[in-house]
Design a protein around this motif. Sequence first.
Motif, mmCIF file in Angstrom:
data_model
loop_
_atom_site.group_PDB
_atom_site.id
_atom_site.type_symbol
_atom_site.label_atom_id
_atom_site.label_comp_id
_atom_site.label_asym_id
_atom_site.label_seq_id
_atom_site.Cartn_x
_atom_site.Cartn_y
_atom_site.Cartn_z
ATOM 1 N N GLU A 128 28.583 20.819 1.578
ATOM 2 C CA GLU A 128 28.865 19.780 0.583
ATOM 3 C C GLU A 128 29.705 20.285 -0.572
ATOM 4 N N ARG A 129 29.756 21.617 -0.746
ATOM 5 C CA ARG A 129 30.535 22.197 -1.841
ATOM 6 C C ARG A 129 30.990 23.598 -1.427
ATOM 7 N N PRO A 130 32.043 24.111 -2.020
ATOM 8 C CA PRO A 130 32.508 25.456 -1.681
ATOM 9 C C PRO A 130 31.405 26.488 -1.918
ATOM 10 N N GLY A 131 31.249 27.390 -0.985
ATOM 11 C CA GLY A 131 30.276 28.464 -1.133
ATOM 12 C C GLY A 131 28.856 28.100 -0.768
ATOM 13 N N GLN A 132 28.593 26.847 -0.423
ATOM 14 C CA GLN A 132 27.234 26.443 -0.064
ATOM 15 C C GLN A 132 26.873 27.048 1.291
ATOM 16 N N LEU A 133 25.779 27.814 1.315
ATOM 17 C CA LEU A 133 25.313 28.443 2.544
ATOM 18 C C LEU A 133 23.800 28.280 2.643
ATOM 19 N N CYS A 134 23.258 28.550 3.815
ATOM 20 C CA CYS A 134 21.819 28.416 4.044
ATOM 21 C C CYS A 134 21.082 29.673 3.590
ATOM 22 N N ASP A 135 19.837 29.482 3.218
ATOM 23 C CA ASP A 135 18.946 30.582 2.861
ATOM 24 C C ASP A 135 18.221 31.010 4.139
ATOM 25 N N PRO A 136 18.404 32.263 4.582
ATOM 26 C CA PRO A 136 17.747 32.708 5.819
ATOM 27 C C PRO A 136 16.221 32.602 5.765
ATOM 28 N N ALA A 137 15.631 32.698 4.593
ATOM 29 C CA ALA A 137 14.175 32.564 4.480
ATOM 30 C C ALA A 137 13.737 31.156 4.879
ATOM 31 N N ARG A 138 14.537 30.164 4.552
ATOM 32 C CA ARG A 138 14.209 28.787 4.935
ATOM 33 C C ARG A 138 14.336 28.616 6.455
ATOM 34 N N LEU A 139 15.348 29.274 7.055
ATOM 35 C CA LEU A 139 15.484 29.230 8.511
ATOM 36 C C LEU A 139 14.278 29.897 9.168
ATOM 37 N N ALA A 140 13.859 31.044 8.657
ATOM 38 C CA ALA A 140 12.687 31.739 9.206
ATOM 39 C C ALA A 140 11.447 30.851 9.116
ATOM 40 N N ALA A 141 11.281 30.155 8.001
ATOM 41 C CA ALA A 141 10.134 29.256 7.843
ATOM 42 C C ALA A 141 10.197 28.119 8.856
ATOM 43 N N LEU A 142 11.374 27.549 9.049
ATOM 44 C CA LEU A 142 11.536 26.474 10.026
ATOM 45 C C LEU A 142 11.189 26.973 11.428
ATOM 46 N N LEU A 143 11.743 28.112 11.814
ATOM 47 C CA LEU A 143 11.506 28.621 13.161
ATOM 48 C C LEU A 143 10.061 29.042 13.373
ATOM 49 N N SER A 144 9.382 29.442 12.311
ATOM 50 C CA SER A 144 7.972 29.813 12.457
ATOM 51 C C SER A 144 7.125 28.596 12.813
ATOM 52 N N THR A 145 7.578 27.405 12.449
ATOM 53 C CA THR A 145 6.832 26.206 12.842
ATOM 54 C C THR A 145 6.870 26.015 14.351
ATOM 55 N N ALA A 146 7.964 26.423 14.990
ATOM 56 C CA ALA A 146 8.045 26.332 16.445
ATOM 57 C C ALA A 146 7.043 27.274 17.088
ATOM 58 N N GLU A 147 6.896 28.476 16.520
ATOM 59 C CA GLU A 147 5.926 29.429 17.052
ATOM 60 C C GLU A 147 4.506 28.928 16.862
ATOM 61 N N THR A 148 4.224 28.318 15.715
ATOM 62 C CA THR A 148 2.898 27.766 15.440
ATOM 63 C C THR A 148 2.577 26.641 16.412
ATOM 64 N N LEU A 149 3.540 25.752 16.627
ATOM 65 C CA LEU A 149 3.335 24.650 17.564
ATOM 66 C C LEU A 149 3.099 25.170 18.987
ATOM 67 N N LYS A 150 3.872 26.176 19.373
ATOM 68 C CA LYS A 150 3.746 26.750 20.706
ATOM 69 C C LYS A 150 2.350 27.361 20.881
ATOM 70 N N ALA A 151 1.852 28.058 19.856
ATOM 71 C CA ALA A 151 0.542 28.691 19.928
ATOM 72 C C ALA A 151 -0.579 27.647 20.015
ATOM 73 N N THR A 152 -0.448 26.533 19.320
ATOM 74 C CA THR A 152 -1.499 25.515 19.325
ATOM 75 C C THR A 152 -1.503 24.727 20.625
ATOM 76 N N GLU A 153 -0.360 24.681 21.321
ATOM 77 C CA GLU A 153 -0.285 23.953 22.595
ATOM 78 C C GLU A 153 -0.864 24.772 23.737
ATOM 79 N N SER A 154 -0.965 26.080 23.565
ATOM 80 C CA SER A 154 -1.461 26.953 24.655
ATOM 81 C C SER A 154 -2.954 26.880 24.823
#
Length: 157
Positions: A131-157
């Motif tokens: 949306e603006r020059p220099g705007q980039l993602c925070d890797p910590a937020r990506l790690a938090a998002l991806l950890s939800t996939a691991e949590t969901l996978k663990a609860t489905e097992s």
Amino acid sequence: MDERARVTQWLEMAHPVPRQAVSEWANHGVALLPLGKRFDAIRVPARRIHAALGSDAPETVNAALLEWLHGPVIRDVRTGSGLYYVLIAPDAQWQGPEERLSKDTHQDTYLAVPRLGLRASPVTYWAVEPERPGQLCDPARLAALLSTAETLKATES
């Protein structure tokens, strides 16, 4: 100059010959931009993103990625279910299992970056535009998002 033009200019300046990036966007809809100068990318398999978000519907996924990551994400569907490229700062820390793409010590690494605005390529496009020059993602937020996939996978097992 409007904000989209400023973002485009910021992106094109990642290229060693900015006019070439402009030409590639005009002729092909994507430009190959070197990583490690303006941004790096974390390559995430689509199945990981979709599992974390509980959806593979493009509108749902794109809106959720914007809400979670607050920055630009490129979608590439050329292989299998496809990949997402989350753009991060070259000096940002990343500890996750997904591959970080950056400048290699021996050669440049390039990423196909779509032009902003009207989607020109059916296979490589913005899931979330900057949306603006220099705007980039925070890797910590990506790690938090991806950890939800691991949590969901663990609860489905």
